[in-house]
Design a protein around this motif. Structure first.
Motif, PDB file in Angstrom:
ATOM      1  N   GLY A 294     -12.535  -4.170   4.321  1.00  0.00           N
ATOM      2  CA  GLY A 294     -11.343  -4.247   3.485  1.00  0.00           C
ATOM      3  C   GLY A 294     -11.474  -5.338   2.456  1.00  0.00           C
ATOM      4  O   GLY A 294     -12.365  -6.192   2.530  1.00  0.00           O
ATOM      5  N   SER A 295     -10.563  -5.319   1.495  1.00  0.00           N
ATOM      6  CA  SER A 295     -10.590  -6.274   0.393  1.00  0.00           C
ATOM      7  C   SER A 295      -9.169  -6.629  -0.007  1.00  0.00           C
ATOM      8  O   SER A 295      -8.246  -5.823   0.138  1.00  0.00           O
ATOM      9  N   LEU A 296      -9.002  -7.839  -0.527  1.00  0.00           N
ATOM     10  CA  LEU A 296      -7.751  -8.298  -1.119  1.00  0.00           C
ATOM     11  C   LEU A 296      -8.022  -8.637  -2.580  1.00  0.00           C
ATOM     12  O   LEU A 296      -9.065  -9.212  -2.905  1.00  0.00           O
ATOM     13  N   GLY A 297      -7.059  -8.296  -3.440  1.00  0.00           N
ATOM     14  CA  GLY A 297      -7.246  -8.557  -4.857  1.00  0.00           C
ATOM     15  C   GLY A 297      -8.357  -7.724  -5.447  1.00  0.00           C
ATOM     16  O   GLY A 297      -9.315  -8.244  -6.014  1.00  0.00           O
ATOM     17  N   THR A 298      -8.270  -6.390  -5.284  1.00  0.00           N
ATOM     18  CA  THR A 298      -9.322  -5.508  -5.757  1.00  0.00           C
ATOM     19  C   THR A 298      -9.038  -5.045  -7.184  1.00  0.00           C
ATOM     20  O   THR A 298      -7.980  -5.305  -7.749  1.00  0.00           O
ATOM     21  N   THR A 299     -10.001  -4.321  -7.749  1.00  0.00           N
ATOM     22  CA  THR A 299      -9.836  -3.784  -9.099  1.00  0.00           C
ATOM     23  C   THR A 299      -8.692  -2.791  -9.159  1.00  0.00           C
ATOM     24  O   THR A 299      -7.946  -2.726 -10.141  1.00  0.00           O
ATOM     25  N   ASN A 300      -8.511  -1.991  -8.075  1.00  0.00           N
ATOM     26  CA  ASN A 300      -7.528  -0.910  -8.089  1.00  0.00           C
ATOM     27  C   ASN A 300      -6.239  -1.237  -7.350  1.00  0.00           C
ATOM     28  O   ASN A 300      -5.328  -0.410  -7.336  1.00  0.00           O
ATOM     29  N   GLY A 301      -6.157  -2.390  -6.710  1.00  0.00           N
ATOM     30  CA  GLY A 301      -4.941  -2.686  -5.972  1.00  0.00           C
ATOM     31  C   GLY A 301      -4.974  -4.085  -5.389  1.00  0.00           C
ATOM     32  O   GLY A 301      -5.971  -4.805  -5.457  1.00  0.00           O
ATOM     33  N   ARG A 318      -0.967  -0.736  -5.687  1.00  0.00           N
ATOM     34  CA  ARG A 318      -1.715  -0.044  -6.737  1.00  0.00           C
ATOM     35  C   ARG A 318      -0.859   0.095  -7.989  1.00  0.00           C
ATOM     36  O   ARG A 318       0.342  -0.161  -7.974  1.00  0.00           O
ATOM     37  N   SER A 319      -1.499   0.527  -9.064  1.00  0.00           N
ATOM     38  CA  SER A 319      -0.757   0.687 -10.315  1.00  0.00           C
ATOM     39  C   SER A 319       0.241   1.831 -10.226  1.00  0.00           C
ATOM     40  O   SER A 319       1.230   1.857 -10.949  1.00  0.00           O
ATOM     41  N   THR A 320       0.004   2.795  -9.319  1.00  0.00           N
ATOM     42  CA  THR A 320       0.892   3.951  -9.207  1.00  0.00           C
ATOM     43  C   THR A 320       1.691   3.972  -7.917  1.00  0.00           C
ATOM     44  O   THR A 320       2.514   4.863  -7.732  1.00  0.00           O
ATOM     45  N   SER A 321       1.463   3.038  -7.022  1.00  0.00           N
ATOM     46  CA  SER A 321       2.199   3.046  -5.758  1.00  0.00           C
ATOM     47  C   SER A 321       2.105   1.684  -5.101  1.00  0.00           C
ATOM     48  O   SER A 321       1.129   0.953  -5.288  1.00  0.00           O
ATOM     49  N   GLY A 322       3.148   1.353  -4.340  1.00  0.00           N
ATOM     50  CA  GLY A 322       3.096   0.126  -3.572  1.00  0.00           C
ATOM     51  C   GLY A 322       2.144   0.243  -2.398  1.00  0.00           C
ATOM     52  O   GLY A 322       1.413  -0.692  -2.075  1.00  0.00           O
ATOM     53  N   VAL A 323       2.152   1.419  -1.743  1.00  0.00           N
ATOM     54  CA  VAL A 323       1.273   1.680  -0.602  1.00  0.00           C
ATOM     55  C   VAL A 323       0.626   3.036  -0.790  1.00  0.00           C
ATOM     56  O   VAL A 323       1.297   4.005  -1.144  1.00  0.00           O
ATOM     57  N   LEU A 324      -0.671   3.120  -0.573  1.00  0.00           N
ATOM     58  CA  LEU A 324      -1.385   4.387  -0.612  1.00  0.00           C
ATOM     59  C   LEU A 324      -2.263   4.479   0.620  1.00  0.00           C
ATOM     60  O   LEU A 324      -3.042   3.577   0.913  1.00  0.00           O
ATOM     61  N   GLY A 325      -2.100   5.558   1.371  1.00  0.00           N
ATOM     62  CA  GLY A 325      -2.968   5.822   2.512  1.00  0.00           C
ATOM     63  C   GLY A 325      -3.547   7.209   2.383  1.00  0.00           C
ATOM     64  O   GLY A 325      -2.858   8.152   1.985  1.00  0.00           O
ATOM     65  N   ALA A 326      -4.815   7.366   2.683  1.00  0.00           N
ATOM     66  CA  ALA A 326      -5.470   8.662   2.500  1.00  0.00           C
ATOM     67  C   ALA A 326      -6.437   8.923   3.638  1.00  0.00           C
ATOM     68  O   ALA A 326      -7.130   8.011   4.113  1.00  0.00           O
TER      69      ALA A 326
END
Length: 681
Positions: A294-301, A318-326
């Protein structure tokens, strides 16, 4: 090794004292000697010495008001010649031991000690510094006597700049410290190896490490085998300092790396768990031996995590969501979800209401503003009809006996439903696979409304209902603007269309067949009719003879029945049919709601409500009921669409809070920082 300086010489035999005209005195065992011209008292001998007063340290310290420069010989502790370098009120007895006190030079002993041009060499005959130690192991020992601590002063032009001292050497917990004066403990170290640093500066960094080595510049190893609380490699504690922006947040550790390097890298002993901080792409990254990373402060979120085996992943911020799970599209099993939330698991953790801050649960979603087409929680399912029994949102009990779905594609003809709800079929028996030998209580839908319990509008059909005991039960009056049609299936299986008999009055009727006996007959109404027919309104009875007669007439009619007789006192025994119609008791003077019976009622419904699924349709004006009438618009005094209960929205957290707190602070106890008056360095 020590070259003692003797200030006075005394003869053991005959002493000759010769006064000099200039006031000088000479003591000598040679009567013809003369005093040195520079001396006041000149003691001379070639065979005798001068004997100082001899005493213990205790006796020395008991001398009352010893004057400055008084000299004695101390016979205990560190024996030697001592001179009072202090005052009579504050004596300071110093041993006369080296050239500083006696004006002589260091005396070489064998090859151990040398003096050359102001430099002293130990182990070298050519010292290059004031003190030059050369040899193996080349150790210098500073040994203090009892009740004293050892130390070294570093100064410039008579001013002390730095000091290196021991402290509490006679105690069970001594330490050595480095400071800017005798009592300033900037750096300290215990014999156990514990080191502390007290930095009080404000204009520069407390630590600066500059290394050009191609290897590790700084390494910390915690070898503790037992853990009392938590063992740390590094712990940093900061006070709770209020800040106004991220640029002014105090940091325990700051690492700056130029280029594409990594600010901080951590690795466990087995090299299978590791982490990075301040990399080219992430603020913090970590990887477990299982492959989870895992990462904190990533390019995408703000945060990113992925499971090492299934490669299910998720983002925070993320730029389009507070939380994204996939889920991994190729590796997933039943029970896998992109996002999971676990709520309370104990009945003792009850909520107190339905308001957002009175409930508890696994997932919470809310909108704090009234923007259009926004939802606290949204769920979507792909369009198309390839696979059925799927939807956007599912709600169910743990065993999925009772469930409902929004945006559901049902299995019947692949038909989409805005909402589908099921109380789960009870298998066994007949009649729709439902067995009612066991009690049942589940309901697929329950709806309670202030103005309407439900509003259903279908483009083709409005409502289809079926049930074993009834399909629709209406508690209260029913109104309709169309026909009341009944479909009666005949023996051939065809439906026969029938219509309900209507009346401008609230009536009840019954009918039957009777027979005259000698021209007379009495008919009793059935009990159901008698119980609900009005006793204050006339009952209309129509009689039709079945056969030839003189005609018939009614002799008496009431709520219990009627009596009939043949005209002209006839005595025939023909059958007759009859119908009785009366008003329902309690509805003799019925008053219906004027707003419902008004011709514009349905128009108000059409204007007040609209299909939100059709953006081209004019928005409804709204409806409200007040003082016995349905009105168009928004109810006076009710919150407008832009008002309502405030929903809390947490601001982004910009403060780092202290995570760990141990029993010991980084600084030494305060009593170690200040010297007592009787402590000598």
């Amino acid at each position: 090794m020590k070259n003692q300086f003797l200030i006075f010489m005394m003869l053991a035999g005959m002493l000759v004292i010769s006064p000099n005209v200039s006031g000088q005195i000479v003591i000598s065992d040679n009567g013809s000697t003369t005093a040195n011209a520079a001396s006041v008292l000149d003691v001379q001998s070639t065979s005798r010495g001068f004997l100082f007063p001899r005493m213990t340290m205790g006796q020395r310290d008991a001398i009352v008001s010893p004057p400055t420069s008084m000299i004695i010989y101390q016979i205990d502790n560190t024996a030697g010649v001592y001179i009072n370098t202090g005052t009579a009120g504050t004596p300071d007895w110093q041993e006369i031991t080296d050239a500083t006190h006696i004006g002589g030079y260091w005396t070489p002993t064998g090859s151990d000690l040398y003096y050359s041009s102001g430099n002293v060499g130990i182990g070298t005959s050519s010292p290059s510094e004031l003190l030059h130690v050369d040899g193996r192991p080349g150790i210098i020992m500073v040994d203090a006597e009892t009740n004293y601590d050892a130390g070294i002063h570093f100064g410039y032009e008579g001013s002390s700049l730095f000091n290196l001292f021991t402290w509490g050497a006679s105690t069970t917990n001594p330490y050595i410290f480095f400071g800017s004066n005798s009592y300033s403990q900037i750096w300290g170290m215990r014999p156990t190896g514990r080191v502390w640093h007290d930095y009080q500066g404000t204009t520069a960094a407390a630590y600066v490490l500059n290394s050009g080595a191609p290897h590790v510049s700084f390494s910390i190893l915690n070898t503790a085998n037992t853990i009392r609380n938590i063992s740390y490699g590094i712990q940093v504690s900061l006070p709770n300092i209020p800040t106004t922006s991220l640029d002014t947040v105090p940091a325990g550790i700051t690492v700056f790396v130029e280029g594409d390097g990594t600010g901080l890298f951590a690795l466990n002993q087995h090299r299978d768990n590791k982490g990075w901080m301040a990399t080219e792409y992430n603020g913090v990254s970590g990887e477990h031996s299982t492959g989870n990373r895992g990462s904190l402060g990533t390019t995408n979120g703000g945060a990113y995590g992925i499971h090492g085996t299934t490669e299910h992943f998720g983002y925070l911020g993320r730029s389009t969501s507070g939380v994204l799970g996939a889920l991994n599209t190729t590796v997933n099993v039943n029970g896998d979800y992109g996002v999971k939330g676990y709520g309370v698991d104990d009945s003792g953790h009850d909520g107190s209401g339905f308001v957002w801050n009175q409930t508890r649960g696994g997932v919470y979603g809310t909108n704090t503003d009234d923007a259009e087409y926004t939802f606290g929680v949204a769920g979507y399912s792909p369009t198309g009809t390839g696979n059925t029994r799927r939807g956007g949102v599912l709600g169910a009990d743990a065993g999925a006996n009772y469930w409902g779905s929004l945006g559901y594609l049902r299995n019947s003809g692949s038909a989409w439903c805005a909402g589908y709800f099921s109380a789960a079929p009870i298998t066994g028996g007949t009649n729709g696979n439902k067995n009612f030998s066991s009690p049942v209580s589940a309901m697929a839908i329950s709806a309670y409304g202030d103005l309407f319990g439900a509003q259903i509008s279908g483009g083709v059909y409005g409502l289809y209902a079926e049930g074993n005991n009834y399909s629709v039960f209406a508690r209260g009056d029913m109104y309709r603007t169309g026909a009341d049609v009944h479909l009666q299936q005949d023996n051939s299986g065809q439906n026969n269309i029938m219509y309900t008999l209507v009346s401008p009055e609230m009536t009840i009727q019954t009918y039957g067949i009777g027979q005259l006996q000698n021209g007379k007959a009495g008919i009793d109404f059935d009990e159901a009719f008698s119980n609900i027919v009005s006793g204050s309104e006339p009952i209309i009875v129509t009689i039709t003879p079945i056969g030839e007669s003189e005609g018939v007439h009614l002799e008496q009619v009431d709520g219990k029945g009627f009596r009939v007789a043949e005209n002209r006192s006839g005595k025939s025994s023909v059958q007759f049919s009859w119908i009785a119609i009366g008003k329902r008791a309690g509805y003799e003077n019925i008053s219906l709601p004027a707003d419902v019976t008004s011709s514009d009622y349905t128009n108000k419904i059409d204007q007040g409500l609209s299909n939100d699924g059709n953006p081209d349709e004019v928005a409804g004006e709204g409806l409200y009921y007040q003082n016995g009438e349905l009105h168009l618009g928004q109810a006076p005094g009710q919150p407008s669409p832009t008002e309502g209960a405030t929903i809390e929205r947490s601001a982004p957290e910009i403060k780092e809070k202290q995570i760990f707190k141990t029993e010991e602070s980084f600084n030494e106890p305060s009593e170690n920082k200040e010297a007592t008056e009787d402590k000598k360095l």
